[in-house]
Enzyme design. Structure first.
Site, mmCIF file in Angstrom:
data_model
loop_
_atom_site.group_PDB
_atom_site.id
_atom_site.type_symbol
_atom_site.label_atom_id
_atom_site.label_comp_id
_atom_site.label_asym_id
_atom_site.label_seq_id
_atom_site.Cartn_x
_atom_site.Cartn_y
_atom_site.Cartn_z
ATOM 1 N N VAL A 3 -63.887 1.746 41.276
ATOM 2 C CA VAL A 3 -63.022 1.820 41.946
ATOM 3 C C VAL A 3 -62.719 1.124 43.301
ATOM 4 C CG1 VAL A 3 -60.478 1.971 41.272
ATOM 5 C CG2 VAL A 3 -62.381 3.077 40.039
ATOM 6 N N GLU A 4 -62.577 1.361 44.384
ATOM 7 C CA GLU A 4 -62.545 1.901 45.708
ATOM 8 C C GLU A 4 -63.451 0.708 46.084
ATOM 9 O OE1 GLU A 4 -60.655 2.905 47.800
ATOM 10 O OE2 GLU A 4 -60.210 5.056 46.561
ATOM 11 N N SER A 5 -64.470 -0.215 45.759
ATOM 12 C CA SER A 5 -64.509 -0.796 46.291
ATOM 13 C C SER A 5 -65.783 -1.599 46.001
ATOM 14 C CB SER A 5 -65.832 -0.451 48.186
ATOM 15 O OG SER A 5 -66.882 0.603 47.367
#
Length: 451
Positions: free
Chosen positions: A97-99
């Site tokens: 989700v983040e990166s």
């Protein structure tokens, strides 16, 4: 057909069935995605947003291979750390989700696979300086991210959904939303809070991934429990170029897994560790072992050493080591002095002095931006297009004035900006790659390490 042949056929069919079941079970047991799926600890949630995000992920099968490939060097360590801390294994999905498991920097200044902001990195003792940005370090960034999540979990009365929301938007915004709902006598669970749109979608994305690995475990390519990479502590300052030469690999290969070293060398005070593929890790261990061995001083046993390890690294047997050192036991003591085969070897200094001379400046290559128009195909999604051009979904939205709710349609034209280094205008133009500025490194031109 005789009764005997019927029995033989039945036995054969049953043996094939049980053999396949055994192989499948073995594969499942060693697949980290399945380990996450079978050890879920986050509370079960049912919400339209989760279903919406799950549907969206299922349309990105093209992208699943890329995620698995990027996650492979990192996921075993992350899962092991989560187990050690007794945290939900689903949190290993957060870097997707983040990166998307990219060692990247966002427009807001967050960096690494965990997208840590500088203030959070500083609070959790992750160094950021001219030599090193620890947010790109697997070990340091993972330790910091998990500690931050644990602290948020306790701050929000052991509610993981609120902790995950706060990881994205900040503790203050979630607390303000909670206070607002309390004052207005509204429910205070995540789904009833008024949060930034990105955060409102952030938690459902993670829960959708959680559901994805549970319901369709083969969506992502299998990643085995056995790590393909290892962290090696060099225990002294080093130049990345020297290590690359010793291992006989291009400098760029080391930087792929160790992009935290922004100056191509370690800071004088550390950290001094490298993440390496297993084979290279063993080779470097052998090199470092001999670099610590002096003809007169011998080798001093350090933490993690065993006769088995030292015998393997020196290409000898445990019996020979015991005989050489007149040992009657297999146990070693910290600081114990040992004679090792080839202890008369000396290794070069691991710092290339002229590579860190103040007269050699690293000049950032000049960059030019190319604008291209891309016509959306029927199977395309923003995620797919972003992957094709190695940009982020947020960049695509920004360049095309797309809101989070907008969906791209076949035939639609997207404006994409691609950056690339400018080609030198002439052969006399300065070459900025430090590896080309300095004569090729030779072991014969270096001094032995002082033990």
């Amino acid at each position: 057909m005789s009764q005997q042949w019927r029995l033989k056929i039945i036995v054969f069919v049953l043996s094939v069935f049980f053999l396949n079941t055994h192989v499948s079970a073995a594969t499942n047991k060693t697949n980290l995605w399945l380990t996450i799926a079978n050890n879920q600890q986050l509370p079960y949630q049912k919400h339209p947003l989760i279903d919406e995000k799950l549907k969206w992920y299922l349309q990105q099968s093209f992208y699943a291979n890329a995620i698995s490939l990027r996650a492979k060097p990192y996921l075993p360590y992350i899962v092991a750390e989560l187990k050690k801390r007794k945290m939900p294994l689903e949190l290993a999905l957060l870097p997707i989700v983040e990166s998307e498991f990219k060692m990247t920097t966002s427009h807001r200044g967050a960096a690494g696979i965990w997208q840590l902001m500088p203030v959070i990195a500083e609070y959790y003792n992750v160094p950021i300086n001219e030599y090193y940005d620890g947010r790109f370090d697997l070990m340091l960034s993972t330790q910091a991210a998990l500690s931050y999540l644990q602290d948020l979990y306790l701050a929000f009365n052991k509610d993981w959904l609120l902790a995950i929301a706060a990881y994205n938007s900040g503790e203050g915004k979630v607390k303000q939303a909670l206070l607002h709902n309390k004052r207005n006598k509204r429910p205070t669970d995540f789904w009833h809070l008024t949060l930034p749109q990105e955060t409102s979608e952030y938690v459902p994305k993670l829960l959708a991934l959680d559901k994805l690995v549970k319901t369709k475990p083969q969506f992502f390519n299998a990643i085995e429990h056995k790590p393909t990479t290892r962290m090696i502590d060099i225990e002294q300052p080093f130049s990345m170029l020297v290590i690359a030469e010793l291992l006989k690999v291009p400098n760029t290969e080391l930087l792929k897994l160790n992009s935290a070293y922004i100056a191509d060398k370690s800071a004088p005070t550390g950290p001094f560790h490298l993440l390496l593929p297993n084979e290279l890790a063993t080779t470097l261990e052998q090199i470092l072992l001999f670099s610590r061995v002096g003809l007169e001083k011998g080798y001093r046993v350090k933490k993690g050493d065993s006769l088995y390890r030292l015998a393997k690294l020196t290409n000898t047997s445990i019996a020979k080591l015991k005989s050489l050192n007149r040992l009657t036991s297999d146990k070693l003591l910290l600081g114990q002095k040992l004679i090792l085969p080839a202890s008369s070897k000396t290794m070069p200094n691991l710092v290339r002095e002229y590579a860190i001379s103040r007269y050699i400046k690293r000049v950032k290559p000049e960059v030019e931006t190319l604008e291209v128009n891309y016509v959306v195909k029927p199977s395309d999604s923003l995620w797919h297009v972003a992957t094709l051009f190695d940009v982020t979904v947020n960049q695509l939205r920004e360049w095309n004035a797309l809101k989070h709710t907008n969906i791209i349609k076949p035939g639609q034209t997207l404006n994409i900006k691609i950056t690339q280094s400018k080609k030198p205008s002439s052969q006399n133009e300065l070459i900025t790659d430090i590896a080309l500025q300095i004569p090729y490194f030779s072991l014969t031109n270096t001094a032995p390490l002082n033990n």
